[in-house]
Design a protein around this motif. Structure first.
Motif, mmCIF file in Angstrom:
data_model
loop_
_atom_site.group_PDB
_atom_site.id
_atom_site.type_symbol
_atom_site.label_atom_id
_atom_site.label_comp_id
_atom_site.label_asym_id
_atom_site.label_seq_id
_atom_site.Cartn_x
_atom_site.Cartn_y
_atom_site.Cartn_z
ATOM 1 N N ALA A 208 0.820 -1.207 0.000
ATOM 2 C CA ALA A 208 0.000 0.000 0.000
ATOM 3 C C ALA A 208 0.854 1.258 0.000
ATOM 4 N N GLY A 209 1.780 1.355 0.922
ATOM 5 C CA GLY A 209 2.596 2.563 1.037
ATOM 6 C C GLY A 209 1.931 3.609 1.907
ATOM 7 N N SER A 210 2.654 4.080 2.901
ATOM 8 C CA SER A 210 2.138 5.117 3.792
ATOM 9 C C SER A 210 3.219 6.170 3.984
ATOM 10 N N LYS A 211 2.911 7.383 3.587
ATOM 11 C CA LYS A 211 3.890 8.467 3.714
ATOM 12 C C LYS A 211 4.000 8.895 5.173
ATOM 13 N N GLY A 212 5.235 9.020 5.629
ATOM 14 C CA GLY A 212 5.482 9.497 6.976
ATOM 15 C C GLY A 212 6.358 10.732 6.961
ATOM 16 N N GLU A 213 6.042 11.686 7.831
ATOM 17 C CA GLU A 213 6.843 12.901 7.939
ATOM 18 C C GLU A 213 7.299 13.089 9.379
ATOM 19 N N HIS A 243 13.603 14.155 17.545
ATOM 20 C CA HIS A 243 12.691 13.815 16.453
ATOM 21 C C HIS A 243 11.265 13.893 16.979
ATOM 22 N N VAL A 244 10.356 14.410 16.164
ATOM 23 C CA VAL A 244 8.933 14.426 16.483
ATOM 24 C C VAL A 244 8.192 13.782 15.318
ATOM 25 N N GLY A 245 7.423 12.743 15.599
ATOM 26 C CA GLY A 245 6.703 12.102 14.506
ATOM 27 C C GLY A 245 5.890 10.913 14.988
ATOM 28 N N ALA A 246 5.334 10.259 14.083
ATOM 29 C CA ALA A 246 5.348 10.613 12.655
ATOM 30 C C ALA A 246 3.915 10.694 12.171
ATOM 31 N N THR A 247 3.739 11.213 10.961
ATOM 32 C CA THR A 247 2.412 11.248 10.355
ATOM 33 C C THR A 247 2.179 9.995 9.525
ATOM 34 N N TYR A 248 0.926 9.777 9.128
ATOM 35 C CA TYR A 248 0.549 8.640 8.287
ATOM 36 C C TYR A 248 -0.401 9.145 7.211
ATOM 37 N N ASN A 249 0.038 9.042 5.963
ATOM 38 C CA ASN A 249 -0.773 9.497 4.841
ATOM 39 C C ASN A 249 -0.774 8.400 3.784
ATOM 40 N N VAL A 273 3.808 19.342 25.274
ATOM 41 C CA VAL A 273 5.091 20.005 25.528
ATOM 42 C C VAL A 273 4.819 21.504 25.639
ATOM 43 N N THR A 274 5.181 22.076 26.779
ATOM 44 C CA THR A 274 4.747 23.443 27.081
ATOM 45 C C THR A 274 5.805 24.512 26.811
ATOM 46 N N CYS A 275 7.042 24.116 26.505
ATOM 47 C CA CYS A 275 8.089 25.115 26.278
ATOM 48 C C CYS A 275 8.219 25.419 24.782
ATOM 49 N N ASP A 276 8.926 26.481 24.467
ATOM 50 C CA ASP A 276 9.149 26.862 23.074
ATOM 51 C C ASP A 276 10.161 25.925 22.419
ATOM 52 N N PHE A 277 10.058 25.782 21.111
ATOM 53 C CA PHE A 277 11.004 24.947 20.368
ATOM 54 C C PHE A 277 11.241 25.551 18.990
ATOM 55 N N GLU A 278 12.342 25.109 18.380
ATOM 56 C CA GLU A 278 12.721 25.574 17.042
ATOM 57 C C GLU A 278 12.775 24.372 16.099
ATOM 58 N N ILE A 279 12.124 24.486 14.945
ATOM 59 C CA ILE A 279 12.176 23.414 13.943
ATOM 60 C C ILE A 279 13.451 23.574 13.120
ATOM 61 N N VAL A 280 14.272 22.515 13.115
ATOM 62 C CA VAL A 280 15.536 22.592 12.376
ATOM 63 C C VAL A 280 15.560 21.686 11.149
ATOM 64 N N ASP A 281 14.600 20.756 11.050
ATOM 65 C CA ASP A 281 14.551 19.893 9.862
ATOM 66 C C ASP A 281 13.159 19.285 9.736
ATOM 67 N N HIS A 282 12.818 18.899 8.523
ATOM 68 C CA HIS A 282 11.513 18.309 8.216
ATOM 69 C C HIS A 282 11.710 17.387 7.023
ATOM 70 N N VAL A 283 11.508 16.080 7.215
ATOM 71 C CA VAL A 283 11.751 15.106 6.153
ATOM 72 C C VAL A 283 10.529 14.220 5.958
ATOM 73 N N ALA A 284 10.479 13.569 4.800
ATOM 74 C CA ALA A 284 9.357 12.689 4.472
ATOM 75 C C ALA A 284 9.849 11.484 3.684
ATOM 76 N N GLY A 285 9.111 10.394 3.775
ATOM 77 C CA GLY A 285 9.402 9.196 3.003
ATOM 78 C C GLY A 285 8.184 8.298 2.988
ATOM 79 N N VAL A 286 8.114 7.413 1.998
ATOM 80 C CA VAL A 286 6.975 6.500 1.885
ATOM 81 C C VAL A 286 7.367 5.136 2.440
ATOM 82 N N ARG A 287 6.700 4.745 3.504
ATOM 83 C CA ARG A 287 6.957 3.438 4.113
ATOM 84 C C ARG A 287 6.329 2.333 3.259
ATOM 85 N N PRO A 288 6.990 1.184 3.160
ATOM 86 C CA PRO A 288 6.382 0.048 2.453
ATOM 87 C C PRO A 288 5.436 -0.711 3.378
#
Length: 347
Positions: A208-213, A243-249, A273-288
């Motif tokens: 099927a394939g499921s995209k994760g970010e 790392h924070v994740g992941a999504t399923y699409n 999570v109640t404190c401030d954070f900075e996003i330094v990267d964002h990646v995606a791939g399709v899981r088999p």
């Protein structure tokens, strides 16, 4: 003409595990890889024996961990690198009812080794967790990017890596051997991940394939030394990075990060999570992924020197050594595949 026992197509978690089986049994091989598949590289890399949404055991968790731990230790030694981090997981409880479900589950034989029976109280001012946590034992994180990069470097040094796209239409069937350009081989293993959709021999397998970010964030205030699971995972990487994740699409089959997934991850993260954070990267791939959540392993019904090793889904770091061993023993010793992973179950 170069003669090898195996050609392996792809260099992700499944391929690496199979190559280690080949090396351990003195089989010659080459690996084709063009870096077109990203799911192994962008994976969060957790090995976790518990399904934390409903407090149930991962399929064959004991068998998988028994193979995975020594395999990764061996590869670390051979490549002189470190990518296996022992990392307990804290499951954030949202109610007293969830606490009770956790402790009921911890009495079950398959879960007892992995679920701590001590309630972990929250002492972190940057995390909202009034009901505390349950702790998963015997878990950890594989830095998949480091693993794959160092393994490929090792293959290259051994003259076993061909950095090129494998062209399926160039396979020549010559009796008991197969020809591919200047290579003669006995078997070809396709461990192409979602790229198998372009493989004419196995493109009809029900992948099927499921995209994760996944996001990488920097949070100096958070100070976590264990992975945290709530509506999303928060996985410490060191140097205040997580790392924070992941999504399923299941619809989008591209490797392009999206603003929608980013917003979803941020929203879920801010819910606990109640404190401030900075996003330094964002990646995606399709899981088999596969609809029955079991790998796709087996032999082509007509061309019996061609095999598939795929469908590892979201738990590749744990399951890859198990399915690689299954396929190797099937090919070399005629041992039956576990019917739950055999592609014949969809025939």
């Amino acid at each position: 003409m170069k003669n090898v026992d195996y050609i392996v197509v792809g260099c992700g978690l499944a391929s690496i595990s199979f190559c280690e089986m080949l090396k351990a049994n003195d089989k010659s091989f080459v690996v084709f890889d063009d870096e077109s598949q990203r799911s192994s590289k962008v994976a969060a890399g957790l090995y976790n024996p518990v399904i934390l949404k409903r407090f149930s055991a991962v399929w064959k968790a004991k068998e998988q961990l028994a193979l995975a731990a020594p395999l990764y230790e061996k590869i670390e030694a051979e490549t002189q690198s470190h990518f296996d981090y022992k990392l307990p997981i804290l499951r954030r409880f949202t109610s007293i009812e969830e606490q009770n479900k956790w402790f009921t589950a911890s009495d079950k034989p398959l879960l007892e080794p992995y679920l701590s029976t001590s309630l972990v109280k929250n002492n972190n001012p940057s995390v909202d967790a009034p009901f505390g946590f349950g702790e998963v034992l015997h878990a950890g994180r594989i830095d998949t990017e480091t693993l794959i990069a160092n393994y490929k470097a090792s293959l290259k040094q051994q003259d076993r890596l061909i950095e090129a796209t494998f062209k399926h239409d160039l396979i020549q069937f010559e009796g008991e051997t197969l020809g591919y350009e200047s290579i003669s081989t006995k078997q070809i293993i396709f461990a192409e991940g979602f790229g198998v959709k372009h493989n004419p021999y196995f493109k009809t397998i029900p992948l099927a394939g499921s995209k994760g970010e996944i996001l990488t964030i920097k949070v100096p205030e958070l100070k976590l030394d264990k992975a945290l699971k709530s509506s999303v995972f928060v996985i410490p990487l060191g140097d205040d990075l997580y790392h924070v994740g992941a999504t399923y699409n299941n619809e989008d089959k591209t490797n392009t990060p999206t603003e929608a997934a980013k917003a979803q991850l941020i929203s879920k993260l801010k819910s606990f999570v109640t404190c401030d954070f900075e996003i330094v990267d964002h990646v995606a791939g399709v899981r088999p992924t596969v609809k029955d959540r079991r790998p796709l392993v087996g032999q082509h019904e007509t061309h019996q020197q061609l095999y598939v090793l795929n469908g590892l889904g979201t738990r590749g770091v744990m399951i890859a050594p198990y399915v690689a061993q299954q396929l190797f023993r099937y090919i070399e010793f005629g041992e039956a595949l576990n019917p739950e992973i055999d592609i014949k179950r969809f025939s």
